[in-house]
Design a protein around this motif. Structure first.
Motif, PDB file in Angstrom:
ATOM      1  N   VAL A  19      63.170 100.162  24.717  1.00 38.15           N
ATOM      2  CA  VAL A  19      61.988 100.736  24.067  1.00 38.15           C
ATOM      3  C   VAL A  19      61.827 100.109  22.682  1.00 38.15           C
ATOM      4  O   VAL A  19      62.798  99.970  21.941  1.00 38.15           O
ATOM      5  CB  VAL A  19      62.120 102.260  23.942  1.00 38.15           C
ATOM      6  N   VAL A  20      60.606  99.708  22.342  1.00 36.18           N
ATOM      7  CA  VAL A  20      60.303  99.152  21.024  1.00 36.18           C
ATOM      8  C   VAL A  20      59.047  99.807  20.479  1.00 36.18           C
ATOM      9  O   VAL A  20      58.182 100.256  21.234  1.00 36.18           O
ATOM     10  CB  VAL A  20      60.124  97.614  21.069  1.00 36.18           C
ATOM     11  N   LEU A  21      58.951  99.827  19.150  1.00 38.84           N
ATOM     12  CA  LEU A  21      57.812 100.406  18.456  1.00 38.84           C
ATOM     13  C   LEU A  21      57.189  99.347  17.556  1.00 38.84           C
ATOM     14  O   LEU A  21      57.907  98.669  16.813  1.00 38.84           O
ATOM     15  CB  LEU A  21      58.248 101.605  17.607  1.00 38.84           C
ATOM     16  N   ALA A  22      55.885  99.190  17.640  1.00 38.50           N
ATOM     17  CA  ALA A  22      55.153  98.243  16.786  1.00 38.50           C
ATOM     18  C   ALA A  22      54.479  99.029  15.672  1.00 38.50           C
ATOM     19  O   ALA A  22      53.724  99.971  15.927  1.00 38.50           O
ATOM     20  CB  ALA A  22      54.115  97.471  17.597  1.00 38.50           C
ATOM     21  N   ILE A  23      54.766  98.640  14.422  1.00 37.35           N
ATOM     22  CA  ILE A  23      54.219  99.336  13.260  1.00 37.35           C
ATOM     23  C   ILE A  23      53.392  98.341  12.448  1.00 37.35           C
ATOM     24  O   ILE A  23      53.875  97.262  12.106  1.00 37.35           O
ATOM     25  CB  ILE A  23      55.333  99.927  12.373  1.00 37.35           C
ATOM     26  N   GLY A  24      52.153  98.696  12.161  1.00 39.79           N
ATOM     27  CA  GLY A  24      51.289  97.801  11.408  1.00 39.79           C
ATOM     28  C   GLY A  24      50.007  98.488  10.997  1.00 39.79           C
ATOM     29  O   GLY A  24      49.891  99.719  11.030  1.00 39.79           O
ATOM     30  N   ASN A  25      49.014  97.672  10.631  1.00 34.47           N
ATOM     31  CA  ASN A  25      47.748  98.162  10.100  1.00 34.47           C
ATOM     32  C   ASN A  25      46.591  97.632  10.942  1.00 34.47           C
ATOM     33  O   ASN A  25      45.831  96.770  10.497  1.00 34.47           O
ATOM     34  CB  ASN A  25      47.601  97.716   8.637  1.00 34.47           C
ATOM     35  N   PRO A  26      46.433  98.098  12.186  1.00 34.81           N
ATOM     36  CA  PRO A  26      45.394  97.549  13.051  1.00 34.81           C
ATOM     37  C   PRO A  26      43.993  97.859  12.542  1.00 34.81           C
ATOM     38  O   PRO A  26      43.679  99.007  12.211  1.00 34.81           O
ATOM     39  CB  PRO A  26      45.662  98.235  14.404  1.00 34.81           C
ATOM     40  N   PHE A  27      43.179  96.808  12.457  1.00 26.04           N
ATOM     41  CA  PHE A  27      41.777  96.930  12.059  1.00 26.04           C
ATOM     42  C   PHE A  27      41.606  97.574  10.682  1.00 26.04           C
ATOM     43  O   PHE A  27      40.525  98.067  10.361  1.00 26.04           O
ATOM     44  CB  PHE A  27      40.981  97.705  13.104  1.00 26.04           C
ATOM     45  N   ALA A  66      53.859  96.910  23.923  1.00 27.54           N
ATOM     46  CA  ALA A  66      53.390  97.769  22.822  1.00 27.54           C
ATOM     47  C   ALA A  66      52.086  97.197  22.275  1.00 27.54           C
ATOM     48  O   ALA A  66      51.966  95.986  22.080  1.00 27.54           O
ATOM     49  CB  ALA A  66      54.445  97.838  21.720  1.00 27.54           C
ATOM     50  N   ALA A  67      51.111  98.048  22.042  1.00 31.47           N
ATOM     51  CA  ALA A  67      49.787  97.582  21.618  1.00 31.47           C
ATOM     52  C   ALA A  67      49.865  96.874  20.271  1.00 31.47           C
ATOM     53  O   ALA A  67      50.368  97.423  19.291  1.00 31.47           O
ATOM     54  CB  ALA A  67      48.824  98.760  21.535  1.00 31.47           C
ATOM     55  N   ILE A  68      49.389  95.612  20.231  1.00 29.04           N
ATOM     56  CA  ILE A  68      49.309  94.817  19.002  1.00 29.04           C
ATOM     57  C   ILE A  68      47.857  94.375  18.854  1.00 29.04           C
ATOM     58  O   ILE A  68      47.341  93.672  19.708  1.00 29.04           O
ATOM     59  CB  ILE A  68      50.246  93.601  19.063  1.00 29.04           C
ATOM     60  N   ASN A  69      47.227  94.802  17.777  1.00 24.40           N
ATOM     61  CA  ASN A  69      45.812  94.509  17.570  1.00 24.40           C
ATOM     62  C   ASN A  69      45.602  93.731  16.278  1.00 24.40           C
ATOM     63  O   ASN A  69      46.540  93.462  15.533  1.00 24.40           O
ATOM     64  CB  ASN A  69      45.019  95.825  17.513  1.00 24.40           C
ATOM     65  N   PHE A  70      44.353  93.357  16.022  1.00 22.89           N
ATOM     66  CA  PHE A  70      44.001  92.662  14.796  1.00 22.89           C
ATOM     67  C   PHE A  70      44.450  93.497  13.601  1.00 22.89           C
ATOM     68  O   PHE A  70      44.121  94.678  13.489  1.00 22.89           O
ATOM     69  CB  PHE A  70      42.487  92.432  14.738  1.00 22.89           C
ATOM     70  N   GLY A  71      45.222  92.886  12.719  1.00 18.07           N
ATOM     71  CA  GLY A  71      45.776  93.600  11.577  1.00 18.07           C
ATOM     72  C   GLY A  71      47.243  93.919  11.736  1.00 18.07           C
ATOM     73  O   GLY A  71      47.923  94.257  10.765  1.00 18.07           O
ATOM     74  N   ASN A  72      47.770  93.841  12.979  1.00 21.81           N
ATOM     75  CA  ASN A  72      49.191  94.075  13.224  1.00 21.81           C
ATOM     76  C   ASN A  72      50.048  92.848  12.897  1.00 21.81           C
ATOM     77  O   ASN A  72      51.276  92.951  12.832  1.00 21.81           O
ATOM     78  CB  ASN A  72      49.451  94.453  14.680  1.00 21.81           C
ATOM     79  N   SER A  73      49.431  91.694  12.737  1.00 21.30           N
ATOM     80  CA  SER A  73      50.188  90.479  12.471  1.00 21.30           C
ATOM     81  C   SER A  73      51.090  90.646  11.267  1.00 21.30           C
ATOM     82  O   SER A  73      50.643  91.086  10.204  1.00 21.30           O
ATOM     83  CB  SER A  73      49.240  89.295  12.219  1.00 21.30           C
TER      84      SER A  73
END
Length: 394
Positions: free
Chosen positions: A190-198, A229-236
């Motif tokens: 299990v992994v978690l993606a943390i970021g600032n999408p959009f 795990a969902a990675i969207n624009f801004g998650n980079s």
């Protein structure tokens, strides 16, 4: 004998009577069995039956602890740059442009903002992110987890891995804990993606490790972790963490729905990111070794002299005057070992080659027309190459 028979008959009558009573109770009170089991079961100190905690293979009911541990180390990045736009012609046809030449005004300059994420990797202010997030930016602002806004500068970047290191001068910075080589993620973790999408604010998405060692461009040093795990624009540039809140990768790209894909994202492994980080912090840039040869997978055939499960690479081309040519390595040589390590496949050799120190000789051994041979190669510094191009960079 008669006494034993009378005793047995007495017991049998009571057993039959007990079964009859149980039948009647079960008929008119169906839940009596569960009620009696609950009342008579061994209870814990609090009077309730408790399931064993941390049973092997059991998953936690919540990943809030992992998020609370990792989220303060993830920052939102706003990279600003000035973009000059040329005036648009009224006519696309060159002939019409000459005939009806109408001035459209001077070139315009506007400010463009690129969104992304970053990970604080040291308490003295170093931040890892993607190079494409901050490329050509003249002003980089970070939004920290506690609401502070800080300006960052670029320490160095690496096009081939699409990584960049920023430095921010601020106090009380929570550095994330990075996993070591022994704690590499496995397929199914299990992994978690943390970021600032959009740009909507810090967001957490969950998935599993779908694959490891993925390559999107066979000529690069890519060694992606694939995840759903969902990675969207801004998650980079954001964090990919495990269920304990430890950094396992830097989110970098995805295959989007435009090509009919869903849930296919990629992250740079933390080991690769750590190597780039260390070199950039120490020298401001990344230096990689180069042996001066192009190689591919070994073609297995009956007359190749290799087993059916052959490892290694075959040399397709040798750069004239390069380290491999000077060491006597020839086209069609099969390379099986470099230094003290076996060569598994072309991507494995590319990683070994990149880790070599320029100017430090290394022994390479293999087969030439079926016969063993070895050569000592003195690697040079890897020449600049084209930047990594992902299928889609969020």
């Amino acid at each position: 004998m008669k006494h034993a028979a009378r005793t047995l008959a007495f017991v049998a009558r009571f057993v039959v009577l007990g079964l009859a009573v149980a039948f009647v109770i079960g008929l008119f009170w169906p839940g009596s069995g569960a009620f009696l089991r609950q009342r008579l079961a061994p209870a814990s100190a609090g009077g309730q039956v408790t399931a064993p905690a941390n049973a092997p293979g059991s998953a936690p009911a919540s990943y809030a602890d992992a998020v609370a541990k990792a989220a303060p180390s993830v920052v939102n990045i706003y990279a600003n740059k000035l973009v000059t736009e040329q005036p648009r012609e009224l006519y696309s046809d060159p002939v019409l442009q000459r005939i009806f030449s109408v001035p459209t005004g001077p070139a315009r300059t506007r400010r463009q903002q690129n969104l992304g994420s970053g990970v604080i990797v040291s308490d003295d202010g170093y931040v890892l992110t993607n190079n494409h997030v901050i490329a050509n930016a003249d002003d980089i602002q970070l939004l920290l987890y506690d609401g502070r806004v800080a300006k960052a500068r670029v320490v160095g970047s690496d096009d081939e891995t699409d990584l960049a290191v920023l430095k921010v001068d601020a106090g009380n910075l929570p550095a994330i804990h990075m996993t070591d080589a022994e704690s590499r993620p496995r397929v199914g973790d299990v992994v978690l993606a943390i970021g600032n999408p959009f740009g909507i604010g810090q967001t957490v998405t969950m998935g599993i490790v779908s694959a490891i060692g993925r390559q999107l461009n066979l000529s690069s040093l890519e060694n992606f972790i694939q995840t759903d795990a969902a990675i969207n624009f801004g998650n980079s540039g954001g964090a990919l963490v495990n269920a304990h809140g430890e950094l396992v990768g830097i989110n970098t790209s995805l295959i989007g729905q435009a090509v009919g894909a869903e849930g296919i994202g990629f992250a740079i492994p933390v080991q690769s990111a750590r190597d780039v980080l260390d070199q950039i912090v120490q020298t401001g840039h990344v230096v990689r070794g180069w042996i001066g040869a192009d190689y591919g997978a070994v073609p297995v055939s009956a007359d190749s002299g290799l087993p059916s499960a052959a490892r290694g690479v075959v040399v397709n081309e040798v750069s004239p005057g390069g380290p491999a040519a000077l060491a006597g390595i020839q086209q069609r040589d099969v390379l099986l070992r470099i230094g003290d390590e076996d060569i598994l496949d072309p991507s494995d050799l590319r990683r070994h080659e990149a880790s070599l120190k320029p100017g430090v000789p290394v022994k390479i051994s293999g087969l030439r027309y079926g016969a063993p041979f070895s050569a000592t190669v003195t690697p040079a510094q890897r020449p600049p190459s084209a930047p990594m191009q992902a299928l889609r960079q969020p």
